[in-house]
Design a protein around this motif. Sequence first.
Motif, PDB file in Angstrom:
ATOM      1  N   GLN A   1      41.316  31.442  34.477  1.00 46.07           N
ATOM      2  CA  GLN A   1      40.264  31.994  35.327  1.00 46.07           C
ATOM      3  C   GLN A   1      40.708  33.299  35.972  1.00 46.07           C
ATOM      4  N   PHE A   2      41.981  33.356  36.387  1.00 45.15           N
ATOM      5  CA  PHE A   2      42.494  34.600  36.963  1.00 45.15           C
ATOM      6  C   PHE A   2      42.476  35.719  35.928  1.00 45.15           C
ATOM      7  N   GLU A   3      42.881  35.408  34.700  1.00 42.86           N
ATOM      8  CA  GLU A   3      42.871  36.418  33.644  1.00 42.86           C
ATOM      9  C   GLU A   3      41.456  36.907  33.365  1.00 42.86           C
ATOM     10  N   ALA A   4      40.477  36.004  33.394  1.00 41.50           N
ATOM     11  CA  ALA A   4      39.085  36.397  33.172  1.00 41.50           C
ATOM     12  C   ALA A   4      38.596  37.312  34.289  1.00 41.50           C
ATOM     13  N   ILE A   5      38.921  36.984  35.530  1.00 38.83           N
ATOM     14  CA  ILE A   5      38.512  37.830  36.665  1.00 38.83           C
ATOM     15  C   ILE A   5      39.179  39.195  36.575  1.00 38.83           C
ATOM     16  N   PHE A   6      40.460  39.213  36.265  1.00 39.46           N
ATOM     17  CA  PHE A   6      41.194  40.475  36.146  1.00 39.46           C
ATOM     18  C   PHE A   6      40.601  41.342  35.035  1.00 39.46           C
ATOM     19  N   THR A   7      40.321  40.728  33.896  1.00 37.53           N
ATOM     20  CA  THR A   7      39.752  41.472  32.763  1.00 37.53           C
ATOM     21  C   THR A   7      38.357  41.986  33.105  1.00 37.53           C
TER      22      THR A   7
END
Length: 117
Positions: A29-35
């Motif tokens: 989820q963090f990677e999705a938000i960052f992307t």
Amino acid sequence: MINGVSIKSGVLGDPKANELDQLKAAAKQFEAIFTRQMLKSMREAKLSDDDLFGSDATDQFREMQDSNLADQLSGKGAIGIADLLVKQFQARVARPAAPAGTAQGHAAPAKADGTTG
């Protein structure tokens, strides 16, 4: 933001899920938000103002498309941020609980007669 992140969704909302699975879900989820934020910044840095088909509807569609792309990339591990986060925090999560009577997970030293404590 089009798709908000709910902490109570999926593995993060399951009280029976182990901590490692919860860590992996949170990292994705963090990677999705960052992307998503990275794609949004790239869209805002327009190289030209000559957008022939530009409109609010087009901007909203692109935002939804970018959000979907970010979710797909994080789900496949294409960027790798989630994997790095899991590697970094895995030791803290996977550590077994300390037995009663020990300090910080270290076993009590054995005495000369073979007993502990």
